[in-house]
Design a protein around this motif. Structure first.
Motif, PDB file in Angstrom:
ATOM      1  N   GLY A 224     -15.122  29.182   4.664  1.00 23.69           N
ATOM      2  CA  GLY A 224     -14.784  29.202   6.075  1.00 23.69           C
ATOM      3  C   GLY A 224     -14.436  27.849   6.665  1.00 23.69           C
ATOM      4  O   GLY A 224     -14.476  27.681   7.889  1.00 23.69           O
ATOM      5  N   LEU A 225     -14.060  26.892   5.826  1.00 22.37           N
ATOM      6  CA  LEU A 225     -13.657  25.582   6.309  1.00 22.37           C
ATOM      7  C   LEU A 225     -12.147  25.420   6.182  1.00 22.37           C
ATOM      8  O   LEU A 225     -11.514  26.037   5.321  1.00 22.37           O
ATOM      9  CB  LEU A 225     -14.361  24.458   5.544  1.00 22.37           C
ATOM     10  N   GLU A 226     -11.575  24.582   7.032  1.00 24.64           N
ATOM     11  CA  GLU A 226     -10.157  24.256   6.997  1.00 24.64           C
ATOM     12  C   GLU A 226     -10.003  22.806   6.558  1.00 24.64           C
ATOM     13  O   GLU A 226     -10.640  21.917   7.110  1.00 24.64           O
ATOM     14  CB  GLU A 226      -9.525  24.437   8.377  1.00 24.64           C
ATOM     15  N   LEU A 227      -9.171  22.570   5.567  1.00 23.26           N
ATOM     16  CA  LEU A 227      -8.953  21.217   5.065  1.00 23.26           C
ATOM     17  C   LEU A 227      -8.158  20.409   6.088  1.00 23.26           C
ATOM     18  O   LEU A 227      -7.105  20.844   6.554  1.00 23.26           O
ATOM     19  CB  LEU A 227      -8.189  21.282   3.735  1.00 23.26           C
ATOM     20  N   THR A 228      -8.660  19.222   6.443  1.00 23.42           N
ATOM     21  CA  THR A 228      -7.965  18.353   7.396  1.00 23.42           C
ATOM     22  C   THR A 228      -7.558  17.016   6.787  1.00 23.42           C
ATOM     23  O   THR A 228      -6.764  16.297   7.387  1.00 23.42           O
ATOM     24  CB  THR A 228      -8.844  18.096   8.633  1.00 23.42           C
ATOM     25  N   MET A 229      -8.093  16.673   5.619  1.00 21.85           N
ATOM     26  CA  MET A 229      -7.707  15.438   4.931  1.00 21.85           C
ATOM     27  C   MET A 229      -8.020  15.554   3.454  1.00 21.85           C
ATOM     28  O   MET A 229      -9.083  16.055   3.071  1.00 21.85           O
ATOM     29  CB  MET A 229      -8.451  14.218   5.493  1.00 21.85           C
ATOM     30  N   LEU A 230      -7.095  15.102   2.628  1.00 22.78           N
ATOM     31  CA  LEU A 230      -7.355  14.938   1.202  1.00 22.78           C
ATOM     32  C   LEU A 230      -6.533  13.749   0.738  1.00 22.78           C
ATOM     33  O   LEU A 230      -5.310  13.842   0.609  1.00 22.78           O
ATOM     34  CB  LEU A 230      -6.994  16.194   0.404  1.00 22.78           C
ATOM     35  N   GLU A 231      -7.201  12.629   0.505  1.00 25.42           N
ATOM     36  CA  GLU A 231      -6.540  11.385   0.119  1.00 25.42           C
ATOM     37  C   GLU A 231      -7.136  10.893  -1.201  1.00 25.42           C
ATOM     38  O   GLU A 231      -8.349  10.700  -1.294  1.00 25.42           O
ATOM     39  CB  GLU A 231      -6.717  10.334   1.215  1.00 25.42           C
ATOM     40  N   GLU A 232      -6.284  10.717  -2.196  1.00 25.61           N
ATOM     41  CA  GLU A 232      -6.727  10.225  -3.496  1.00 25.61           C
ATOM     42  C   GLU A 232      -6.564   8.704  -3.550  1.00 25.61           C
ATOM     43  O   GLU A 232      -5.627   8.149  -2.982  1.00 25.61           O
ATOM     44  CB  GLU A 232      -5.926  10.889  -4.613  1.00 25.61           C
ATOM     45  N   HIS A 233      -7.503   8.051  -4.267  1.00 27.55           N
ATOM     46  CA  HIS A 233      -7.513   6.592  -4.343  1.00 27.55           C
ATOM     47  C   HIS A 233      -7.471   6.148  -5.805  1.00 27.55           C
ATOM     48  O   HIS A 233      -8.008   6.827  -6.689  1.00 27.55           O
ATOM     49  CB  HIS A 233      -8.774   6.029  -3.694  1.00 27.55           C
ATOM     50  N   ASP A 234      -6.863   4.983  -6.040  1.00 32.39           N
ATOM     51  CA  ASP A 234      -6.818   4.436  -7.398  1.00 32.39           C
ATOM     52  C   ASP A 234      -7.981   3.489  -7.662  1.00 32.39           C
ATOM     53  O   ASP A 234      -7.960   2.724  -8.624  1.00 32.39           O
ATOM     54  CB  ASP A 234      -5.483   3.720  -7.657  1.00 32.39           C
ATOM     55  N   SER A 235      -9.021   3.533  -6.821  1.00 29.51           N
ATOM     56  CA  SER A 235     -10.164   2.634  -6.969  1.00 29.51           C
ATOM     57  C   SER A 235     -11.460   3.403  -6.782  1.00 29.51           C
ATOM     58  O   SER A 235     -11.484   4.503  -6.228  1.00 29.51           O
ATOM     59  CB  SER A 235     -10.087   1.499  -5.942  1.00 29.51           C
ATOM     60  N   CYS A 236     -12.560   2.798  -7.255  1.00 25.30           N
ATOM     61  CA  CYS A 236     -13.891   3.357  -7.044  1.00 25.30           C
ATOM     62  C   CYS A 236     -14.890   2.206  -6.888  1.00 25.30           C
ATOM     63  O   CYS A 236     -14.577   1.064  -7.242  1.00 25.30           O
ATOM     64  CB  CYS A 236     -14.288   4.288  -8.181  1.00 25.30           C
ATOM     65  N   PRO A 237     -16.094   2.475  -6.379  1.00 20.72           N
ATOM     66  CA  PRO A 237     -17.020   1.392  -6.056  1.00 20.72           C
ATOM     67  C   PRO A 237     -17.735   0.762  -7.245  1.00 20.72           C
ATOM     68  O   PRO A 237     -18.464  -0.214  -7.061  1.00 20.72           O
ATOM     69  CB  PRO A 237     -18.041   2.068  -5.125  1.00 20.72           C
ATOM     70  N   TRP A 238     -17.579   1.295  -8.435  1.00 24.27           N
ATOM     71  CA  TRP A 238     -18.267   0.718  -9.595  1.00 24.27           C
ATOM     72  C   TRP A 238     -17.276   0.542 -10.742  1.00 24.27           C
ATOM     73  O   TRP A 238     -16.185   1.093 -10.746  1.00 24.27           O
ATOM     74  CB  TRP A 238     -19.448   1.590 -10.020  1.00 24.27           C
TER      75      TRP A 238
END
Length: 275
Positions: A224-238
């Motif tokens: 029952g949720l509507e997607l409002t953002m999906l952004e992929e990144h080429d980095s991570c915190p570790w």
């Protein structure tokens, strides 16, 4: 072996080591009342204004992201299944004078131990979903916690990144582990952790689970949720692939060669539909 009990023992043992490590910078939070965690800082603009929002941070661990949400003005509750992690989170809140409520429970039990249907924001940070066996049940849990119009905010490791064999020494990006969800866990036996520490651990086994990006989105839509953002990144915190990555000025790691080859994390937002 029961995955919950195996993983609880794993995290209970590591929580004090994490709190003592330079990677979590606990003393920095005590010394600087404006310090935010690197994970929250990365998504600060995407997160937007959270002042006055009633928020719950699922799988909050030792509470640095939780404290960061509090410092941004949210009325936040942290939930985790690890009593040792929550002991460290409560101590951090005490030392920083932060009014944060922490609740010990499994994620799927959150609607039973918290007030359901009242939260403006459900937040989940990096490295959380891989410990949960059923992504559809997680999505239903999120939906049960949110009020109509409330939103989910999550930054998480990308399913493709989790499938990479990071132990290779040739720098090649090879997919070795499952991308899609399976009923049986991946069983790991590792004596270390992701922060620098001299602690010798005895609970070395952990269980993790894969969830494809499409499975995650479909589960949220079905709940029952509507997607409002999906952004992929080429980095991570570790440093997910030691020897093959570089670190930028913000503390994020990405492939040293052709980082465009591999998504490492993603930021997702979704809003609970109103009647």
């Amino acid at each position: 072996m029961d995955s919950v009990q195996v993983n609880k023992a794993h995290w209970d043992e590591r929580a004090p080591a994490h709190a003592a490590s330079s990677g979590y910078n606990i003393q920095g939070f005590v010394d600087d009342p404006e310090l935010l965690s690197e994970v929250v800082r990365f998504d600060r603009q995407r997160l937007g204004d959270v002042r006055g929002l009633r928020a719950v941070h699922l799988q909050c661990h030792i509470g640095t992201d939780t404290l960061s949400l509090h410092r941004l003005g949210a009325d936040v509750t942290g939930l985790d299944f690890s009593s040792a992690s929550l002991a460290e989170a409560r101590d951090l809140a005490r030392r920083t004078g932060a009014d944060i409520t922490y609740v010990e429970a499994e994620v799927y039990s959150a609607p039973d131990v918290l007030e359901a249907g009242v939260f403006d924001l459900v937040y989940t940070g990096v490295g959380a979903l891989c410990w949960l066996p059923d992504i559809r049940r997680w999505a239903a849990t999120v939906a049960a916690l949110l009020r109509p119009g409330g939103r989910l905010f999550i930054r998480e490791g990308h399913p493709t990144m989790w499938a990479v064999d990071e132990t290779r020494k040739d720098g090649l990006v090879a997919l070795e582990f499952p991308y899609f969800e399976r009923p049986e866990p991946l069983v790991w036996d590792e004596n270390g952790t992701y922060v620098d520490t001299d602690v010798q651990f005895t609970h070395t086994v952990s269980h993790s689970f894969s969830h494809g990006l499409g499975e995650i989105v479909t589960a949220l839509l079905g709940a029952g949720l509507e997607l409002t953002m999906l952004e992929e990144h080429d980095s991570c915190p570790w440093d997910f692939y030691p020897g093959a990555t570089v670190k930028d000025e913000h503390g994020e790691h990405r492939l040293a060669e052709r980082p465009e080859r591999l998504p490492l994390t993603y930021t997702l937002q979704a809003r609970k539909r109103t009647a």
